[in-house]
Design a protein around this motif. Structure first.
Motif, PDB file in Angstrom:
ATOM      1  N   GLU A  78       0.838  -1.207   0.000  1.00 31.34           N
ATOM      2  CA  GLU A  78       0.000   0.000   0.000  1.00 31.34           C
ATOM      3  C   GLU A  78       0.870   1.253   0.000  1.00 31.34           C
ATOM      4  O   GLU A  78       0.593   2.218  -0.708  1.00 31.34           O
ATOM      5  CB  GLU A  78      -0.936   0.002   1.208  1.00 31.34           C
ATOM      6  CG  GLU A  78      -2.083  -0.979   1.097  1.00 31.34           C
ATOM      7  CD  GLU A  78      -2.893  -1.102   2.374  1.00 31.34           C
ATOM      8  OE1 GLU A  78      -2.377  -0.762   3.466  1.00 31.34           O
ATOM      9  OE2 GLU A  78      -4.051  -1.556   2.283  1.00 31.34           O
ATOM     10  N   LEU A  81       2.446   1.580  -3.423  1.00 29.33           N
ATOM     11  CA  LEU A  81       1.469   2.055  -4.394  1.00 29.33           C
ATOM     12  C   LEU A  81       1.226   3.557  -4.226  1.00 29.33           C
ATOM     13  O   LEU A  81       1.124   4.296  -5.211  1.00 29.33           O
ATOM     14  CB  LEU A  81       0.162   1.272  -4.256  1.00 29.33           C
ATOM     15  CG  LEU A  81      -0.958   1.619  -5.226  1.00 29.33           C
ATOM     16  CD1 LEU A  81      -0.516   1.419  -6.675  1.00 29.33           C
ATOM     17  CD2 LEU A  81      -2.191   0.779  -4.925  1.00 29.33           C
ATOM     18  N   ARG A  85       1.975   6.290  -7.086  1.00 31.09           N
ATOM     19  CA  ARG A  85       0.947   7.195  -7.618  1.00 31.09           C
ATOM     20  C   ARG A  85       1.434   8.640  -7.614  1.00 31.09           C
ATOM     21  O   ARG A  85       1.149   9.402  -8.540  1.00 31.09           O
ATOM     22  CB  ARG A  85      -0.348   7.046  -6.824  1.00 31.09           C
ATOM     23  CG  ARG A  85      -1.079   5.769  -7.182  1.00 31.09           C
ATOM     24  CD  ARG A  85      -2.365   5.594  -6.423  1.00 31.09           C
ATOM     25  NE  ARG A  85      -3.073   4.420  -6.919  1.00 31.09           N
ATOM     26  CZ  ARG A  85      -3.926   3.721  -6.205  1.00 31.09           C
ATOM     27  NH1 ARG A  85      -4.213   4.073  -4.967  1.00 31.09           N
ATOM     28  NH2 ARG A  85      -4.512   2.661  -6.730  1.00 31.09           N
ATOM     29  N   LEU A  98      -1.634   2.369 -12.641  1.00 31.18           N
ATOM     30  CA  LEU A  98      -1.695   2.286 -11.176  1.00 31.18           C
ATOM     31  C   LEU A  98      -3.118   2.439 -10.661  1.00 31.18           C
ATOM     32  O   LEU A  98      -3.472   1.879  -9.620  1.00 31.18           O
ATOM     33  CB  LEU A  98      -0.785   3.353 -10.552  1.00 31.18           C
ATOM     34  CG  LEU A  98       0.718   3.164 -10.764  1.00 31.18           C
ATOM     35  CD1 LEU A  98       1.483   4.376 -10.253  1.00 31.18           C
ATOM     36  CD2 LEU A  98       1.204   1.889 -10.093  1.00 31.18           C
TER      37      LEU A  98
END
Length: 147
Positions: A78, A81, A85, A98
Motif C-alpha cells: 500500500e 502504491l 501514484r 496504477l
C-alpha cells in the motif's frame, strides 16, 4: 489430547481391558494378543496423539506467522502504491495503470473535493466543501418527560 489438554487418546474401555491383561491375564497369550502387544499399541496411540498435538501447535504458529507476513506485505505494498501514484503524477500512462491496482486492503476514505472561488469573479467567499450526499443521520427523539 486435541479435545482437551489432558484427555487420553485411549478409551476407558481399552484401558480396562489392558488392566485385565496386566492382572489376571498377565501370563496368558492369545494368538496376536497379549499384555506386551496391548501395552505397545497403547503407547503407540499415545505417542501419535502427542505428535499430532505438537504438529497442530506448529501449524497454528505457522498460520499466525503467515497472517502477519501477509499483513506486513499488504502494508508495504500500500505504501509502495501510494509512492508510485505520486511519482506517476507526470506520467498519464503509468498513472492509469496504477489506478487499476486495488490491493484489497481497507478502502481509502473518500476525500471531498474543495470548491475554489475564482479569483477574478469578485467573490470573496473562502474555500468551501460541497454539501455531503446521502441521508442525514437519524437524531434520537427525546422521550417526553412526564410526571
Amino acid at each position: 489430547m486435541h479435545d482437551s489438554d489432558n484427555a487420553d487418546p485411549v478409551s476407558p474401555a481399552l484401558l480396562d481391558l489392558l488392566a485385565v491383561f496386566e492382572g489376571p491375564l498377565a501370563e496368558v497369550q492369545f494368538p496376536g494378543v497379549d499384555l506386551g502387544i496391548l501395552r505397545s499399541q497403547v503407547d503407540q496411540v499415545r505417542g501419535h496423539a502427542l505428535e499430532l498435538d505438537q504438529l497442530r501447535a506448529q501449524l497454528d504458529a505457522l498460520h499466525n506467522q503467515l497472517s502477519e507476513a501477509r499483513l506486513r506485505l499488504l502494508r508495504t505494498a500500500e505504501q509502495g502504491l501510494a509512492y508510485a501514484r505520486v511519482f506517476a503524477a507526470e506520467d498519464p500512462e503509468l498513472e492509469a495503470r496504477l489506478a487499476d491496482i486495488h490491493l484489497g486492503g481497507k478502502a481509502e476514505p473518500r476525500r471531498r473535493k474543495l470548491e475554489v472561488a475564482a479569483a477574478d469573479s469578485g467573490n470573496s467567499e473562502p474555500l468551501r466543501l460541497p454539501p455531503r450526499r446521502g441521508r442525514k443521520p437519524r437524531v434520537a427523539e427525546e422521550a417526553p418527560t412526564g410526571s
